[in-house]
Design a protein around this motif. Structure first.
Motif, short mmCIF file in Angstrom:
data_model
loop_
_atom_site.label_atom_id
_atom_site.label_comp_id
_atom_site.label_asym_id
_atom_site.label_seq_id
_atom_site.Cartn_x
_atom_site.Cartn_y
_atom_site.Cartn_z
N LYS A 2 0.85 -1.18 0.00
CA LYS A 2 0.00 0.00 0.00
C LYS A 2 0.89 1.24 0.00
CE LYS A 2 -4.01 -1.93 2.45
NZ LYS A 2 -4.89 -1.78 3.65
N GLY A 3 1.05 1.84 -1.13
CA GLY A 3 1.93 2.99 -1.27
C GLY A 3 2.45 3.03 -2.69
N ARG A 4 3.59 3.65 -2.86
CA ARG A 4 4.19 3.82 -4.18
C ARG A 4 5.52 3.10 -4.23
NH1 ARG A 4 5.45 3.98 -8.86
NH2 ARG A 4 5.55 5.82 -10.23
N ILE A 5 5.70 2.24 -5.20
CA ILE A 5 7.01 1.66 -5.50
C ILE A 5 7.49 2.27 -6.81
CG2 ILE A 5 8.29 -0.42 -6.12
CD1 ILE A 5 6.63 -1.99 -4.18
N TYR A 6 8.67 2.85 -6.78
CA TYR A 6 9.24 3.49 -7.97
C TYR A 6 10.02 2.43 -8.75
CZ TYR A 6 7.92 7.85 -5.70
OH TYR A 6 7.20 8.86 -5.12
N GLU A 7 9.30 1.73 -9.63
CA GLU A 7 9.86 0.53 -10.25
C GLU A 7 11.07 0.81 -11.13
OE1 GLU A 7 6.55 2.29 -12.60
OE2 GLU A 7 6.62 1.44 -10.58
N ARG A 8 11.19 2.03 -11.64
CA ARG A 8 12.34 2.35 -12.49
C ARG A 8 13.59 2.67 -11.67
NH1 ARG A 8 7.90 3.30 -15.53
NH2 ARG A 8 8.05 2.92 -17.79
N ARG A 9 13.46 2.67 -10.34
CA ARG A 9 14.63 2.85 -9.48
C ARG A 9 14.99 1.52 -8.80
NH1 ARG A 9 13.06 8.71 -6.68
NH2 ARG A 9 11.53 9.24 -8.29
N CYS A 10 14.49 0.42 -9.35
CA CYS A 10 14.70 -0.91 -8.76
C CYS A 10 15.65 -1.72 -9.62
CB CYS A 10 13.36 -1.65 -8.66
SG CYS A 10 12.09 -0.78 -7.71
N ASP A 11 16.10 -2.85 -9.05
CA ASP A 11 17.00 -3.74 -9.81
C ASP A 11 16.94 -5.13 -9.20
OD1 ASP A 11 18.84 -4.42 -11.79
OD2 ASP A 11 20.57 -3.93 -10.55
N LEU A 12 17.23 -6.13 -10.05
CA LEU A 12 17.37 -7.52 -9.61
C LEU A 12 18.84 -7.87 -9.55
CD1 LEU A 12 14.81 -9.83 -11.48
CD2 LEU A 12 15.04 -9.50 -9.02
N SER A 13 19.22 -8.69 -8.58
CA SER A 13 20.57 -9.24 -8.57
C SER A 13 20.74 -10.13 -9.79
CB SER A 13 20.81 -10.02 -7.28
OG SER A 13 19.98 -11.16 -7.22
N PRO A 14 21.97 -10.39 -10.24
CA PRO A 14 22.16 -11.21 -11.44
C PRO A 14 21.45 -12.56 -11.37
CG PRO A 14 24.21 -10.15 -10.85
CD PRO A 14 23.25 -9.84 -9.74
N SER A 15 21.41 -13.18 -10.19
CA SER A 15 20.76 -14.48 -10.02
C SER A 15 19.24 -14.37 -9.98
CB SER A 15 21.23 -15.14 -8.73
OG SER A 15 20.79 -14.38 -7.60
#
Length: 292
Positions: free
Chosen positions: A46-59
């Motif tokens: 419940k809120g805002r996730i700024y998905e373009r400031r996110c990243d996945l680890s290589p695995s």
């Protein structure tokens, strides 16, 4: 209600995360096994996730994300979790909407987009032997850029054209019109000389529409033809080489014929339809609450 989808592919594994947003302050995280197209539903936020400031680890085993409720006690924060869950296994308070998020340089080195005074992690979390470094000289500033630009470049995209922004009043159809648009391109991982995926960012903050006004297309340099995806939230080349894209709350896959030609757009398969999902409380299992 409009549903927006945004995905991040892991670099070294057939995994991805899907951010499903709608209404605007309800976000569901899913894990996507891109080799089998199995989807694991995780937690809502419940809120805002700024998905373009996110990243996945290589695995693909860990996600770094920037979230905000703009309510006390944290207002906003960067966290690391284990998809498809958002329960934090590391957390750094932020407090505002500038910067935030970060990138995995590798499994054990994280570039955190916080200012110097915001680099200290919450005392309730014990980090393993992981190096945390500031994200460049202007760490903690900017908005989606520079995180999204750096991640796109790292993952094989090239900026072909910078946008020229025309600002309109907030009551206009689009607040910032990009004319010409910003254009990013990514060649096909195997057929580099033939196929190129292009992303056109045409504006920001469309009235009663998405924040990012985006279209995608695929150019066939051998035949000169173009497959227009039109308005679409996200698109990328899969590890297998297929075209993946998100549009109208659904995820699609478009493959190739036996002679190496991309199939017509009408042949795209719907992998999942996320329009009907609604918020529900989900508790993270024990394995998602620990780093290892």
């Amino acid at each position: 209600m409009q549903v927006r989808l945004y995905c991040i592919l892991a670099r070294a594994a057939p995994l991805a995360v899907v951010f499903r947003r709608g209404p605007s302050k309800r976000v569901l995280l899913l894990r996507w096994h891109t080799d089998t197209d199995q989807f694991d539903e995780g937690q809502w936020f419940k809120g805002r996730i700024y998905e373009r400031r996110c990243d996945l680890s290589p695995s693909g085993e860990r996600l770094i994300y920037f979230a905000a409720t703009y309510k006390q006690p944290l207002l906003s924060w960067t966290a690391i979790s284990k998809p498809p869950f958002l329960t934090a296994i590391a957390l750094w308070p932020k407090g505002d909407g500038w910067g935030g998020g970060g990138l995995f340089e590798n499994e054990k080195k994280i570039l955190l987009n916080h200012r110097d005074q915001e680099m200290k992690s919450d005392r309730g979390f014990q980090l393993p032997k992981v190096r945390i470094k500031p994200f460049g000289k202007r760490s903690g500033w900017g908005e989606d850029s520079p995180i999204v630009d750096t991640r796109l470049s790292r993952d094989g995209w090239k900026l072909l054209q910078q946008a020229t922004a025309i600002e309109h009043s907030l009551g206009a159809a689009v607040w910032l019109e990009f004319n010409p648009p910003q254009i990013w391109a990514r060649p096909h991982p195997r057929f580099r000389r033939r196929y190129e995926l292009r992303m056109y960012i045409k504006g920001l903050h469309e009235r009663d529409g998405p924040w990012y006004v985006v279209e995608h297309s695929v150019e066939d340099k051998q035949t000169g033809s173009v497959i227009e995806l039109g308005r679409s939230d996200w698109a990328d080349w899969c590890h297998s080489g297929d075209l993946l894209f998100a549009k109208a709350g659904k995820l699609f896959r478009l493959g190739f014929s036996s002679d190496g030609a991309l199939l017509p757009l009408a042949a795209a398969r719907v992998l999942i339809d996320l329009r009907g999902h609604t918020f529900r409380e989900v508790k993270a299992p024990d394995w998602a609450k620990k780093w290892d």
